[in-house]
Design a protein around this motif. Sequence first.
Motif, mmCIF file in Angstrom:
data_model
loop_
_atom_site.group_PDB
_atom_site.id
_atom_site.type_symbol
_atom_site.label_atom_id
_atom_site.label_comp_id
_atom_site.label_asym_id
_atom_site.label_seq_id
_atom_site.Cartn_x
_atom_site.Cartn_y
_atom_site.Cartn_z
ATOM 1 N N ASP A 41 4.512 8.125 8.189
ATOM 2 C CA ASP A 41 3.464 7.382 8.906
ATOM 3 C C ASP A 41 2.757 8.282 9.934
ATOM 4 O O ASP A 41 1.656 7.960 10.393
ATOM 5 N N TYR A 42 3.381 9.429 10.282
ATOM 6 C CA TYR A 42 2.774 10.321 11.282
ATOM 7 C C TYR A 42 1.528 11.037 10.764
ATOM 8 O O TYR A 42 0.892 11.778 11.496
ATOM 9 N N VAL A 43 1.190 10.825 9.490
ATOM 10 C CA VAL A 43 -0.090 11.384 9.014
ATOM 11 C C VAL A 43 -1.262 10.577 9.591
ATOM 12 O O VAL A 43 -2.407 11.017 9.540
ATOM 13 N N PHE A 44 -0.970 9.405 10.167
ATOM 14 C CA PHE A 44 -2.004 8.591 10.805
ATOM 15 C C PHE A 44 -1.940 8.783 12.325
ATOM 16 O O PHE A 44 -0.913 9.201 12.864
ATOM 17 N N ASP A 45 -3.046 8.435 13.000
ATOM 18 C CA ASP A 45 -3.082 8.687 14.445
ATOM 19 C C ASP A 45 -2.498 7.555 15.289
ATOM 20 O O ASP A 45 -2.349 7.700 16.510
ATOM 21 N N GLY A 46 -2.184 6.420 14.655
ATOM 22 C CA GLY A 46 -1.547 5.339 15.396
ATOM 23 C C GLY A 46 -2.511 4.444 16.139
ATOM 24 O O GLY A 46 -2.084 3.585 16.918
ATOM 25 N N SER A 85 1.897 2.231 13.721
ATOM 26 C CA SER A 85 1.969 2.984 12.456
ATOM 27 C C SER A 85 2.595 2.129 11.360
ATOM 28 O O SER A 85 3.363 2.619 10.548
ATOM 29 N N VAL A 86 2.230 0.853 11.368
ATOM 30 C CA VAL A 86 2.735 -0.049 10.325
ATOM 31 C C VAL A 86 2.064 0.330 9.003
ATOM 32 O O VAL A 86 0.843 0.494 8.949
ATOM 33 N N LEU A 87 2.860 0.481 7.965
ATOM 34 C CA LEU A 87 2.321 0.820 6.648
ATOM 35 C C LEU A 87 2.324 -0.412 5.749
ATOM 36 O O LEU A 87 3.231 -1.242 5.822
ATOM 37 N N ASP A 88 1.297 -0.498 4.931
ATOM 38 C CA ASP A 88 1.189 -1.557 3.926
ATOM 39 C C ASP A 88 1.558 -0.957 2.571
ATOM 40 O O ASP A 88 0.943 0.026 2.152
ATOM 41 N N THR A 123 4.601 0.072 17.642
ATOM 42 C CA THR A 123 4.922 -0.847 16.541
ATOM 43 C C THR A 123 4.967 -0.093 15.228
ATOM 44 O O THR A 123 4.103 0.749 14.952
ATOM 45 N N GLY A 124 5.984 -0.399 14.426
ATOM 46 C CA GLY A 124 6.127 0.311 13.156
ATOM 47 C C GLY A 124 6.893 -0.498 12.134
ATOM 48 O O GLY A 124 7.103 -1.707 12.291
ATOM 49 N N SER A 125 7.310 0.206 11.090
ATOM 50 C CA SER A 125 7.991 -0.434 9.962
ATOM 51 C C SER A 125 9.378 0.183 9.794
ATOM 52 O O SER A 125 9.518 1.189 9.086
ATOM 53 N N PRO A 126 10.402 -0.402 10.432
ATOM 54 C CA PRO A 126 11.741 0.181 10.275
ATOM 55 C C PRO A 126 12.173 0.110 8.814
ATOM 56 O O PRO A 126 12.041 -0.939 8.188
ATOM 57 N N THR A 127 12.672 1.229 8.289
ATOM 58 C CA THR A 127 12.965 1.286 6.855
ATOM 59 C C THR A 127 14.345 1.882 6.597
ATOM 60 O O THR A 127 14.658 2.980 7.064
ATOM 61 N N SER A 128 15.125 1.149 5.857
ATOM 62 C CA SER A 128 16.458 1.606 5.485
ATOM 63 C C SER A 128 16.340 2.678 4.405
ATOM 64 O O SER A 128 15.624 2.502 3.415
#
Length: 289
Positions: free
Chosen positions: A104-109, A257-260, A187-192
């Motif tokens: 997600d760090y490829v985006f600026d947030g 950096s929430v991803l869809d 805010t983000g998308s916690p991912t296992s």
Amino acid sequence: MKTILVTGGTGQLGQALRQQAAAYRDLQFVFAGSVQADITKWSEVKQLVYMVKPDAIINCAAYTNVDAAQADEDGAFLVNTAGAGYLSMAAYEIGIPIVYPSTDYVFDGRGINNDNGNIRPYREYDPTNPCTVYGRTKMMGEQLTARHNPRHYIIRTAWLYGKGNNFVRKILKASRQDTVRVVADQTGSPTSAMELAKAILALLKSGQYGLYHCVCEGSCSRYELACEIYCQLGIRTKVIPVTTEEYPTAVVRPRYSVLDNYMLRLTTSIRCSHWRDALAEYLASNKVW
Ligand SMILES: NC(=O)c1ccc[n+]([C@@H]2O[C@H](COP(=O)([O-])OP(=O)(O)OC[C@H]3O[C@@H](n4cnc5c(N)ncnc54)[C@H](OP(=O)(O)O)[C@@H]3O)[C@@H](O)[C@H]2O)c1
């Protein structure tokens, strides 16, 4: 039987793939850490790939320490960009696909505004604009991987936790204290890592090359994630919400950096669990605290 070569086999995602391997009886896995091959060296990459002769490569090797990368651009570039390029080239040479997990760090947030003026999660076609060395080197890693081998899967994920150092583990360690201060405005998308590993293997079987976002469903702030961890475990440590400015780090993390999982949802039947459910499974199956 097909052979999958996993670089970064000792990392969080590598270990999750190791755990998943047992469920795939038709696949044989070879896991390599930096001891087996330093991916920043073309000769070592070539030797490894020609020795294993895999049917696919999953490149989980990465320089993931965001703060350290900021002060070590060359080191981060060598692993996340040059090394990624070498593996993709070697895969191309022997005619096999490559998987490159990205971030997600490829985006600026700053987020993307939808038609109503509200912020919506990032989709694969949204413009990238990395603000950190880590993000830049991963973005260039995506580009090199794709350029060298048309049979690529670039899979962006976020806030990954598995066996290793991660935010969830950090919060669990902090439970020995009475209080813990946690940033509430990121805010983000916690991912296992386990959910990601399952999705990667399913995608690899599909043959549908391309760029994908792959995160657990839903989103939350780091503060909400910390509260949920303690709530699920019945831990009484008080979580105090703070701002990014009140919790300075060497590198400022993206605010949003929430991803869809847009491409996955539209073009495949691959789905990830909600982050709360995946967290519950992780806490139940890993004695990490
Ligand atoms: N962690 C996150 O929050 C997060 C978020 C978004 C995306 N991602 C992406 O997800 C992927 C997996 O991340 P992770 O958390 O599993 O990483 P990790 O736990 O930090 O593991 C990194 C792995 O890379 C290997 N490695 C580092 N330098 C190497 C080199 N020069 N040659 C060969 N191997 C090398 C390490 O091997 P040794 O231990 O042998 O050195 C280790 O196995 C990465 O692409 C990362 O960018 C991670």
